[in-house]
Design an enzyme around this catalytic site. Structure first.
Site, short mmCIF file in Angstrom:
data_model
loop_
_atom_site.label_atom_id
_atom_site.label_comp_id
_atom_site.label_asym_id
_atom_site.label_seq_id
_atom_site.Cartn_x
_atom_site.Cartn_y
_atom_site.Cartn_z
N HIS A 289 1.35 2.30 -10.08
CA HIS A 289 0.32 2.68 -9.13
C HIS A 289 -0.96 1.95 -9.54
O HIS A 289 -1.40 2.07 -10.69
CB HIS A 289 0.03 4.18 -9.20
CG HIS A 289 1.17 5.06 -8.78
ND1 HIS A 289 1.22 5.67 -7.55
CD2 HIS A 289 2.29 5.43 -9.43
CE1 HIS A 289 2.32 6.40 -7.46
NE2 HIS A 289 2.99 6.28 -8.59
N HIS B 27 7.69 1.61 -10.55
CA HIS B 27 6.52 1.09 -9.82
C HIS B 27 5.27 1.43 -10.59
O HIS B 27 5.14 2.53 -11.15
CB HIS B 27 6.45 1.68 -8.41
CG HIS B 27 6.61 3.17 -8.35
ND1 HIS B 27 7.83 3.78 -8.44
CD2 HIS B 27 5.70 4.17 -8.25
CE1 HIS B 27 7.67 5.09 -8.37
NE2 HIS B 27 6.38 5.35 -8.28
N ARG C 224 0.83 -1.21 0.00
CA ARG C 224 0.00 0.00 0.00
C ARG C 224 0.86 1.26 0.00
O ARG C 224 1.87 1.33 0.70
CB ARG C 224 -0.91 0.02 1.22
CG ARG C 224 -2.04 -0.99 1.13
CD ARG C 224 -3.16 -0.65 2.10
NE ARG C 224 -4.04 -1.77 2.29
CZ ARG C 224 -5.13 -2.01 1.57
NH1 ARG C 224 -5.48 -1.19 0.59
NH2 ARG C 224 -5.89 -3.07 1.81
N ASP C 225 0.41 2.24 -0.78
CA ASP C 225 1.08 3.54 -0.81
C ASP C 225 0.91 4.24 0.55
O ASP C 225 -0.17 4.19 1.15
CB ASP C 225 0.50 4.41 -1.93
CG ASP C 225 1.38 5.60 -2.25
OD1 ASP C 225 1.96 5.63 -3.35
OD2 ASP C 225 1.50 6.52 -1.40
N ILE C 226 1.97 4.89 1.01
CA ILE C 226 1.94 5.54 2.32
C ILE C 226 1.04 6.78 2.33
O ILE C 226 0.53 7.18 3.38
CB ILE C 226 3.38 5.86 2.76
CG1 ILE C 226 3.48 5.98 4.27
CG2 ILE C 226 3.93 7.09 2.07
CD1 ILE C 226 4.91 5.96 4.79
N VAL D 270 10.01 8.62 -6.71
CA VAL D 270 10.86 7.51 -6.24
C VAL D 270 11.42 6.82 -7.48
O VAL D 270 10.65 6.34 -8.33
CB VAL D 270 10.06 6.52 -5.37
CG1 VAL D 270 10.94 5.34 -4.97
CG2 VAL D 270 9.52 7.22 -4.11
P1 5GP Z 1 5.86 8.43 -7.84
O1 5GP Z 1 5.57 9.86 -7.46
O2 5GP Z 1 7.36 8.18 -7.90
O3 5GP Z 1 5.17 7.93 -9.05
O4 5GP Z 1 5.28 7.55 -6.65
C1 5GP Z 1 5.95 7.33 -5.46
C2 5GP Z 1 4.92 6.89 -4.45
O5 5GP Z 1 5.59 6.27 -3.38
C3 5GP Z 1 4.10 8.04 -3.86
O6 5GP Z 1 2.72 7.82 -4.13
C4 5GP Z 1 4.43 7.98 -2.38
O7 5GP Z 1 3.32 8.27 -1.56
C5 5GP Z 1 4.92 6.57 -2.19
N1 5GP Z 1 5.90 6.39 -1.14
C6 5GP Z 1 7.01 7.14 -0.92
N2 5GP Z 1 7.72 6.67 0.11
C7 5GP Z 1 7.03 5.58 0.57
C8 5GP Z 1 7.26 4.67 1.65
O8 5GP Z 1 8.24 4.73 2.38
N3 5GP Z 1 6.35 3.68 1.81
C9 5GP Z 1 5.25 3.55 1.00
N4 5GP Z 1 4.42 2.56 1.26
N5 5GP Z 1 5.01 4.40 -0.02
C10 5GP Z 1 5.88 5.40 -0.22
#
Ligand code: 5GP
Ligand code: ZN
Length: 114
Positions: A102, A100, A29-31, A96
């Site tokens: 979503h 990944h 799960r996303d944080i 990040v």
């Molecule tokens: P991006 O913006 O790179 O597409 O998505 C990165 C996602 O990783 C974001 O939705 C963010 O909330 C999630 N995220 C960042 N750090 C962590 C973490 O330590 N744990 C979890 N579960 N999600 C994270």
């Protein structure tokens, strides 16, 4: 990659609510959820962005989508529907740098995306 937060989650060094895992893929799960269901699906192997995904990893990249569909079934949003998206670099909104997907669902998504 030592400093990568998603590598650490895949290795169990940082806690996460893991919903699916196999030899190559982990989903958790996303944080900061942006929908009632917001799950991230990652390869165990570190690949920074989709631009860096090598042709030899075509199967691994495909497995991410199949894992997202499996999580959707497990969370019973497969019939109501969901969105799967991968952000890349600045304009894609990637924060990040470990690829990944979503998986977003549990509510109607809007289009076009922001
Ligand atoms: P991006 O913006 O790179 O597409 O998505 C990165 C996602 O990783 C974001 O939705 C963010 O909330 C999630 N995220 C960042 N750090 C962590 C973490 O330590 N744990 C979890 N579960 N999600 C994270
Ligand atoms: Zn990583």
């Amino acid at each position: 990659m030592e400093s990568c937060i998603f590598c650490k989650i895949a290795q169990g060094e940082i806690p996460a609510e893991i919903l699916y895992e196999d030899e190559q893929v982990v989903a958790f799960r996303d944080i900061h959820p942006q929908a009632p269901v917001h799950v991230l699906v990652i390869p165990r192997r570190h690949i920074a962005t989709l631009n860096e995904a090598p042709a030899e990893e075509a199967e691994l990249v495909g497995r991410l989508s199949l894992a997202a569909a499996e999580v959707a079934r497990r969370l019973r949003i497969d019939q109501s529907g969901y969105r799967v998206v991968m952000n890349c670099n600045r304009d894609g909104g990637q924060t990040v740098f470990h690829i990944h997907l979503h998986l977003l669902g549990g509510r109607a998504m809007t289009w076009p995306p922001g």
